[in-house]
Design an enzyme around this catalytic site. Structure first.
Site, mmCIF file in Angstrom:
data_model
loop_
_atom_site.group_PDB
_atom_site.id
_atom_site.type_symbol
_atom_site.label_atom_id
_atom_site.label_comp_id
_atom_site.label_asym_id
_atom_site.label_seq_id
_atom_site.Cartn_x
_atom_site.Cartn_y
_atom_site.Cartn_z
ATOM 1 C CG ASN A 27 -0.502 -0.207 2.357
ATOM 2 O OD1 ASN A 27 0.739 -0.505 2.704
ATOM 3 N ND2 ASN A 27 -1.104 0.652 3.477
ATOM 4 C CE LYS A 47 6.542 -12.382 0.636
ATOM 5 N NZ LYS A 47 6.105 -11.755 -0.888
ATOM 6 C CB ALA A 75 3.234 -6.933 -1.619
ATOM 7 C CB SER A 76 3.144 -11.465 -4.765
ATOM 8 O OG SER A 76 3.953 -12.103 -3.990
ATOM 9 C CB SER A 84 -3.423 -8.756 6.558
ATOM 10 O OG SER A 84 -2.646 -10.128 6.443
ATOM 11 C CD GLU A 88 4.386 -0.658 13.258
ATOM 12 O OE1 GLU A 88 3.016 -0.332 13.245
ATOM 13 O OE2 GLU A 88 5.360 -0.469 13.892
ATOM 14 C CB CYS A 106 -2.374 0.527 8.524
ATOM 15 S SG CYS A 106 -0.924 1.681 8.469
ATOM 16 C CD GLU A 121 -6.899 -2.752 7.995
ATOM 17 O OE1 GLU A 121 -6.581 -3.773 7.632
ATOM 18 O OE2 GLU A 121 -6.196 -1.764 8.008
HETATM 19 P P1 NAP Z 1 -0.997 -8.897 3.781
HETATM 20 O O1 NAP Z 1 -1.630 -9.721 2.610
HETATM 21 O O2 NAP Z 1 -0.765 -9.392 5.075
HETATM 22 O O3 NAP Z 1 0.749 -8.694 3.120
HETATM 23 C C1 NAP Z 1 1.886 -8.274 3.778
HETATM 24 C C2 NAP Z 1 3.042 -9.089 3.326
HETATM 25 O O4 NAP Z 1 2.845 -10.367 3.944
HETATM 26 C C3 NAP Z 1 3.152 -9.330 1.760
HETATM 27 O O5 NAP Z 1 4.564 -9.314 1.498
HETATM 28 C C4 NAP Z 1 2.699 -10.658 1.913
HETATM 29 O O6 NAP Z 1 3.197 -11.536 0.849
HETATM 30 C C5 NAP Z 1 2.952 -11.317 3.273
HETATM 31 N N1 NAP Z 1 2.293 -12.549 3.584
HETATM 32 C C6 NAP Z 1 0.779 -12.386 3.411
HETATM 33 N N2 NAP Z 1 0.392 -13.546 4.285
HETATM 34 C C7 NAP Z 1 1.587 -14.296 4.583
HETATM 35 C C8 NAP Z 1 1.601 -15.372 5.583
HETATM 36 N N3 NAP Z 1 0.825 -16.147 5.822
HETATM 37 N N4 NAP Z 1 3.083 -15.457 6.129
HETATM 38 C C9 NAP Z 1 4.121 -14.697 5.802
HETATM 39 N N5 NAP Z 1 3.830 -13.649 4.883
HETATM 40 C C10 NAP Z 1 2.556 -13.311 4.511
HETATM 41 O O7 NAP Z 1 -1.089 -7.681 3.677
HETATM 42 P P2 NAP Z 1 -1.549 -6.438 2.611
HETATM 43 O O8 NAP Z 1 -2.859 -6.900 1.851
HETATM 44 O O9 NAP Z 1 -0.296 -6.414 1.643
HETATM 45 O O10 NAP Z 1 -1.424 -5.060 3.256
HETATM 46 C C11 NAP Z 1 -2.528 -4.484 3.850
HETATM 47 C C12 NAP Z 1 -2.718 -4.746 5.311
HETATM 48 O O11 NAP Z 1 -1.435 -4.381 5.865
HETATM 49 C C13 NAP Z 1 -3.679 -4.143 5.878
HETATM 50 O O12 NAP Z 1 -4.332 -4.776 7.041
HETATM 51 C C14 NAP Z 1 -2.942 -2.750 6.644
HETATM 52 O O13 NAP Z 1 -3.775 -2.176 7.718
HETATM 53 C C15 NAP Z 1 -1.738 -3.362 6.925
HETATM 54 N N6 NAP Z 1 -0.564 -2.338 6.992
HETATM 55 C C16 NAP Z 1 -0.355 -1.955 8.416
HETATM 56 C C17 NAP Z 1 0.583 -0.791 8.684
HETATM 57 C C18 NAP Z 1 1.060 -0.508 10.055
HETATM 58 O O14 NAP Z 1 1.812 0.380 10.021
HETATM 59 N N7 NAP Z 1 0.623 -0.896 11.019
HETATM 60 C C19 NAP Z 1 1.100 -0.065 7.384
HETATM 61 C C20 NAP Z 1 0.415 -0.411 6.162
HETATM 62 C C21 NAP Z 1 -0.599 -1.590 6.174
HETATM 63 P P3 NAP Z 1 2.327 -11.909 -0.668
HETATM 64 O O15 NAP Z 1 2.029 -10.451 -1.322
HETATM 65 O O16 NAP Z 1 3.190 -12.713 -1.313
HETATM 66 O O17 NAP Z 1 1.238 -12.419 -0.248
#
Ligand code: NAP
Length: 454
Positions: free
Chosen positions: A131, A154, A156-157, A207, A228, A262, A359
């Protein structure tokens, strides 16, 4: 595995990248570990010079990097430009301040002399989201590198080119080879990297399910982790606030990055005497925004970053409406087409509805109307998340009372929540643990070592 760079706006494919093999991943981990042996010995002055060069690289190549963000994840180009500029600021901030943050601290002991040292941990793995594909990485990497760690990314894909460009920034700035290393791997390969004995720690921005998985693996191998995660930040509007200003900022706080932040304001908790006025102004603000091609300078918002993400928001809204939520503004779609999702306001939200419990990562504002301050606090704290909050009132005492009562990592009064290099950032509850940015952030990936001389 193959990674594709494709615009969520029109599907244009601009790059395809072959993922790294297991052997290549192992080689890169080894190289990053070897570089740590050298990098940790460098003095802070040398690191600061390189970090300032990284800032210069970002600014010199702002057009290329910001276009890469917009082309891969669809945010409007002026937000991408602002993101690159903010990355340069965080590099400069840590170049300017790391020596102060990492200086030995005297400890007041009853005999002899004692002090606290901050030493690097080693190779730190960052698992990052799409994001803010540059900012999330830089806010981790600038302090981690300044502290003497080396980094594995690593990403996001859906943002492989951004991942490669970030490595390019550090390389072109003159950092040693493999001080910052990108791994083109899928999420199913993350566990193996965390388990690797050469990796000291892991940080995830992402997430809740990803956080739960990564923290459990880090726990199994007894490695430091920072999470985070998501948020469902409240935006509290009291009757004595300046409603015109508040509503204008509220629209921005919800619609930045097409709602995919987020710390976006997601739950608007409004005192009843100003409910009508606030709702009308907020609705007018949404109507004034221009939807369009993210590469155009006058677009205010565009598509979500992927079709599956738009589908997820659609399902959250649909299920909530089926359970009794009411659409105050916007069109209740029959189905999703492409990655677009139109702005909406929902109200009459209750526990059990996805838009209340989860969320919502898109342009959907949830409105709650309350009688008084106590009810506002109760509604705000009725969330599994605890990242940020924004409170709007002209009464300082009420602002402080609410700020003290809110269960979250940060409260911003009469301003929307935003991150700043000088201010700690992070959450509690399901929003994660640990902090980034400021002195607190650089200390996360250090060994805080006590030395006591008798
Ligand atoms: P996501 O699906 O969790 O992906 C984030 C990263 O984690 C990607 O590199 C993803 O790889 C990897 N990943 C996903 N599932 C995993 C698993 N089971 N084990 C290990 N790695 C895994 O999140 P997103 O959709 O990219 O981002 C949105 C989320 O991030 C929202 O919930 C948002 O609120 C949160 N966020 C939080 C903050 C903060 O500072 N608190 C800031 C920004 C975003 P792949 O892409 O290869 O699946």
């Amino acid at each position: 595995m193959q990674f594709t760079s494709a615009s969520p706006y029109d599907g244009t494919v601009t790059g395809q990248y072959i993922g790294h093999s297991a052997d290549e991943v192992a080689r890169r981990i080894q190289a990053t570990q070897s570089t740590f042996g050298y990098w940790k010995q460098t003095d802070l002055g040398t690191r600061a010079i390189l970090m300032r060069k990284a800032a210069t690289e970002l600014i010199s190549n702002k057009k290329k990097y910001s276009e890469s963000i917009t082309m891969e994840m669809g945010k409007v180009i002026r937000e991408s430009v602002a993101e690159i500029e903010k990355c340069a600021r965080v590099c400069e901030y840590y170049a300017d301040n790391a020596a102060r943050f990492l200086a030995d601290e005297q400890l007041p002991v009853h005999q002899g002399t004692a002090w606290l040292k901050y030493q690097p941990l080693g190779v730190v793995l960052a698992v990052m989201p799409w994001n803010f594909p540059f900012w999330q990485v830089f806010r981790f990497a600038a302090p981690a590198l300044m502290a003497g760690n080396t980094c594995l990314l690593k990403h996001a894909s859906n943002v492989p080119r951004c991942a490669l460009y970030i490595a390019e920034v550090f390389r072109n700035a003159g950092f040693p080879e493999y001080a910052f290393t990108t791994l083109l791997i899928g999420s199913d390969e993350v566990a193996g990297v965390i388990a690797d004995a050469r990796v000291a720690a892991v940080t995830l921005t992402g997430s809740e399910p990803a956080g739960s998985n990564i923290a459990s693996i880090a726990g199994k191998y007894i490695k430091k982790s920072v999470l985070e995660l998501g948020g469902s930040d409240p935006f509290i509007v009291l009757a004595d606030a300046d409603i015109t200003t508040t509503a204008a900022v509220a629209v921005k706080a919800r619609m930045l990055n097409c709602g995919q932040s987020c710390i976006a304001a997601k739950r608007f908790i409004i005192q009843k005497p100003v409910a009508k006025e606030f709702t009308e102004l907020f609705t007018a603000g949404l109507q004034n925004l221009k939807h369009g091609d993210p590469m155009l300078a006058d677009s205010d918002y565009s598509t979500l970053a992927r079709r599956d993400l738009a589908e997820e928001v659609f399902q959250q809204v649909k299920k909530s409406v089926d359970l009794g939520a009411r659409v105050l503004y916007g069109e209740l779609l029959e189905k999703i087409s492409g990655s677009s999702f139109p702005p909406m306001i929902l109200t009459d939200l209750k526990p059990g509805m996805p838009a209340h419990d989860e969320e919502v990562f898109g342009p959907v504002a949830c409105f709650y109307f309350v009688e008084n301050v106590e009810e506002a606090i109760a509604v705000a704290n009725d969330s599994r998340y605890g990242l940020g909050a924004s409170v709007w009132t002209n009464n300082h005492e009420k602002a402080i009372l609410i700020s003290n009562a809110l269960e979250c990592g940060a409260v911003y009064v009469n301003q929307m929540m935003f991150s700043d290099p000088a201010v700690p950032f992070g959450g509690i509850k399901k929003s994660g643990f640990g902090r980034e940015l400021s002195a607190v952030g650089i200390h996360e990936f250090t060994n805080q070592k006590t030395v006591w001389v008798k």
